[in-house]
Scaffold this active site. Structure first.
Site, PDB file in Angstrom:
ATOM      1  N   LYS A 131       7.997  48.698  17.572  1.00 22.46           N
ATOM      2  CA  LYS A 131       7.988  47.235  17.727  1.00 22.46           C
ATOM      3  C   LYS A 131       7.497  46.929  19.123  1.00 22.46           C
ATOM      4  O   LYS A 131       7.775  47.678  20.059  1.00 22.46           O
ATOM      5  CB  LYS A 131       9.417  46.700  17.618  1.00 22.46           C
ATOM      6  CG  LYS A 131       9.883  46.493  16.212  1.00 22.46           C
ATOM      7  CD  LYS A 131      11.047  45.555  16.267  1.00 22.46           C
ATOM      8  CE  LYS A 131      11.722  45.494  14.919  1.00 22.46           C
ATOM      9  NZ  LYS A 131      13.069  45.014  15.036  1.00 22.46           N
ATOM     10  N   HIS A 134       9.193  42.870  24.084  1.00 22.97           N
ATOM     11  CA  HIS A 134       8.988  41.438  24.266  1.00 22.97           C
ATOM     12  C   HIS A 134       9.549  40.989  25.612  1.00 22.97           C
ATOM     13  O   HIS A 134      10.065  41.805  26.376  1.00 22.97           O
ATOM     14  CB  HIS A 134       9.563  40.649  23.094  1.00 22.97           C
ATOM     15  CG  HIS A 134      10.995  40.960  22.828  1.00 22.97           C
ATOM     16  ND1 HIS A 134      11.990  40.587  23.689  1.00 22.97           N
ATOM     17  CD2 HIS A 134      11.591  41.645  21.821  1.00 22.97           C
ATOM     18  CE1 HIS A 134      13.142  41.010  23.209  1.00 22.97           C
ATOM     19  NE2 HIS A 134      12.936  41.663  22.088  1.00 22.97           N
ATOM     20  N   HIS A 137      12.875  42.170  26.838  1.00 23.38           N
ATOM     21  CA  HIS A 137      12.891  43.512  27.426  1.00 23.38           C
ATOM     22  C   HIS A 137      12.335  43.483  28.847  1.00 23.38           C
ATOM     23  O   HIS A 137      12.751  44.265  29.690  1.00 23.38           O
ATOM     24  CB  HIS A 137      12.095  44.495  26.565  1.00 23.38           C
ATOM     25  CG  HIS A 137      12.700  44.719  25.209  1.00 23.38           C
ATOM     26  ND1 HIS A 137      12.018  44.453  24.046  1.00 23.38           N
ATOM     27  CD2 HIS A 137      13.918  45.172  24.838  1.00 23.38           C
ATOM     28  CE1 HIS A 137      12.800  44.733  23.016  1.00 23.38           C
ATOM     29  NE2 HIS A 137      13.965  45.167  23.473  1.00 23.38           N
TER      30      HIS A 137
END
Ligand code: ARG
Length: 577
Positions: A131, A134, A137
């Protein structure tokens, strides 16, 4: 440190005056650093004492000040009472001596041994494989890295832990999706995007084909049982994801001591659940699931095993906590994770308490959302969450424009390569600083213009101030006169020295409350004072070389503290911008 000296003499005076009546543990002497004309340090202890003694605060303050004046140490010039407060003024002679000491230490100034080598585990960044990382993070990475640097400067041993999200039933779904629709070449070309696409498609098709749910479950069970093919796929997904994450870490200049992720606790899960059941901490819930009731903590029950036997995020976190305590016996464990996971951590820490695992004072270091300029959740035009890469790319591009404009204005000649390097450092500094200057609990608004404004409270402003100070330093290279600190009589010069003195206190404070914004504010004030200094005092044009040399010491010290402080926030400085 002078702050401690003030605290100690106040306690001494209280003991002498009222030691028979009040135990010193009854009064808290907190030394403040007021930003006003009334004093350099202040204590408001007279208010608390007045309640205990039944006398007015002013009377108590006057008695205390009288006693303090009897034995005034050399560091203090004057002690005065104003409105119940006792104010302390530092002696100029003391300030000058301190300046000489700080200047000698320069690069090391601010570092201490408060931590005594004790261990702190900091859990930060922690993206999920397959993933995209984003902006949440990004916040975790920036805040966690700053805290890790600061704790290290305070003399702690820090374990920088990137707890990868690399386990869980979602990988069964991903494997199922890959087997149905995946293409090796596409994954190789753009791994995270392709894998994410497969996962999204799985969920879309699930609406029409509910049997996919079962396929996902089965693939996960196979993965858990060590099925060769699934294991290989999962490892490949992980390797490709890590490659992309590492690119980002390199750009941001962050490193980790360990990447041990959720999958590393796979073997501990069944024993953890069994142990909790044996000790009657966990019980069977709906449909054969396993839960831990947390009524005692006014929390909803924690689900630690699903009815199909699959483990959960929290189960892995329990195993992780046990392992961390066993391996490192840490003084503290900090989890730098978004506000949204507050309930998860409350439940985890409640279970830790039941298990007696709270010796390591686990703490959730929460932070708010990242919002776009319209104060809505940051998203792309299509409404998807913005990836970290997009954010960093945009920052670099905008920084590049600013650098281009600045160098044209000033007529500096920078090579293309230099411009590129400067743009990178400025962009990363701008991103980090705009995050760290806010209280971490607040949501931050992405304001590109403000973030890159060289005149506001921004990363580039601090970097620019550093470059200006360096420039003065370099121009004065040949001056070898001996500095005479007695010639530093300008008010701004004294303010600067007093601000230098605060640096160690600020770092200590950040370590107590885990709020790097205190350091950011300190550095902003330092940069503002330093620029006011070089704008109002003609440092290099002085005919008195002993004073010129003394002022250069101020310039060098301010530059050194800025560099250290920004370095602790993970922000690089540049000799020229
Ligand atoms: N991987 C998780 C996420 O992206 C964060 C993990 C935080 N650390 C932990 N020990 N739970 O949401």
């Amino acid at each position: 440190m002078i702050r401690e000296v003030v605290g100690e003499i106040v306690i001494g005076a209280i003991n002498e005056l009222w030691g028979a009546k009040i135990a010193s543990s009854e009064v808290l002497v907190e030394v403040e650093r007021p930003q006003n004309e009334f004093g350099d340090y202040a204590v408001n202890t007279a208010f608390a004492l007045s309640k205990l003694l039944g006398v007015s605060p002013n009377e108590v303050a006057n008695l205390l000040a009288e006693k303090l004046n009897e034995k005034k140490p050399a560091e203090i010039a004057k002690i005065e009472v104003a409105g119940g407060y006792i104010n302390f003024f530092l002696a100029e002679g003391f300030l000058r001596k301190e300046l000489a000491k700080i200047h000698k230490d320069r690069e090391l100034y601010g570092r201490s041994k408060i931590g005594g080598g004790k261990t702190i585990v900091i859990d930060y960044s922690a993206p999920n494989i397959a993933k995209p990382m984003h902006v949440g993070h990004l916040r975790s990475t920036i805040i966690g890295d700053a805290l890790a640097n600061i704790y290290e400067a305070l003399g702690y041993k820090v374990i920088r832990w990137n707890y990868l999200g690399d386990w869980g039933t979602q990988f069964g779904k991903l494997i199922a999706a890959y087997k149905l629709w995946g293409d090796k070449k596409e994954v190789e070309k753009d791994p995270i995007k392709t894998l994410e696409g497969l996962y999204v498609r799985f969920h879309e098709e699930l609406k029409e084909k509910p049997e996919l749910e079962k396929a996902g479950q089965e693939e996960f069970q196979k993965l858990e049982r060590g099925d060769k093919e699934n294991r290989k796929l999962w490892e490949w997904f992980k390797k490709e994801s890590l490659k992309e994450f590492e690119k980002m870490y390199e750009l941001l200049g962050v490193e980790f001591d360990t990447y041990a992720g959720e999958s590393d606790y796979e073997n501990d899960l069944a024993p953890t659940v069994a142990d909790l059941q044996k000790r009657d901490i966990a019980e069977i819930g709906e449909g054969g699931s396993v839960i831990v009731k947390l009524d005692k903590f006014s929390l909803p029950p924690a689900l630690i095993q699903k009815s199909d036997g699959a483990s959960l995020y929290i189960t892995r976190d329990i195993a992780l906590l046990k392992d961390r305590i066993k391996k490192y016996k840490p003084e503290k464990i900090l989890y730098v994770v978004a506000n949204q996971q507050a309930l998860h951590f409350q439940q985890l820490f409640a279970i830790a308490e039941i298990l007696g695992l709270n010796s390591a004072k686990p703490e959730h270091i929460k932070f708010g959302l990242v919002l776009g300029e319209d104060k809505k959740k940051l998203s792309t035009r299509e409404g998807n969450a913005v990836t970290l890469e997009e954010v960093v790319e945009k920052a670099v591009k905008l920084a590049r424009d600013v650098v281009e404009k600045k160098s044209a204005e000033r007529g500096t000649s920078l090579s293309e390569k230099e411009k590129e390097e400067i743009a990178q450092v400025v962009a990363v500094g701008a991103l980090k600083y705009q995050d760290l200057k806010e209280h971490r609990n607040s949501d931050i608004v992405f304001d590109w213009q403000r973030m890159l404004d060289f005149t506001g409270n921004s990363g580039p402003y601090l970097q620019y101030t550093y470059a200006r100070l360096s420039n003065i330093k370099n121009k004065a290279e040949k001056i070898s006169a001996k500095p005479d600190f007695n010639l530093l009589t300008e008010k701004i010069e004294n303010s600067l020295i007093k601000h230098f003195l605060d640096f160690p206190d600020v770092l200590e404070k950040v370590g107590e409350v885990n709020l790097p914004n205190y350091l950011a504010l300190y550095l902003y004030e330092l940069a503002s004072l330093a620029s006011r200094f070089y704008e109002t005092v003609p440092v290099l044009k002085d005919e008195n070389l002993a004073r010129l040399a003394a002022r250069l010491v101020l310039v060098e010290t301010a530059a050194a503290i800025l560099k250290t402080g920004l370095g602790l926030l993970g922000i690089k400085v540049l000799e020229k911008i």
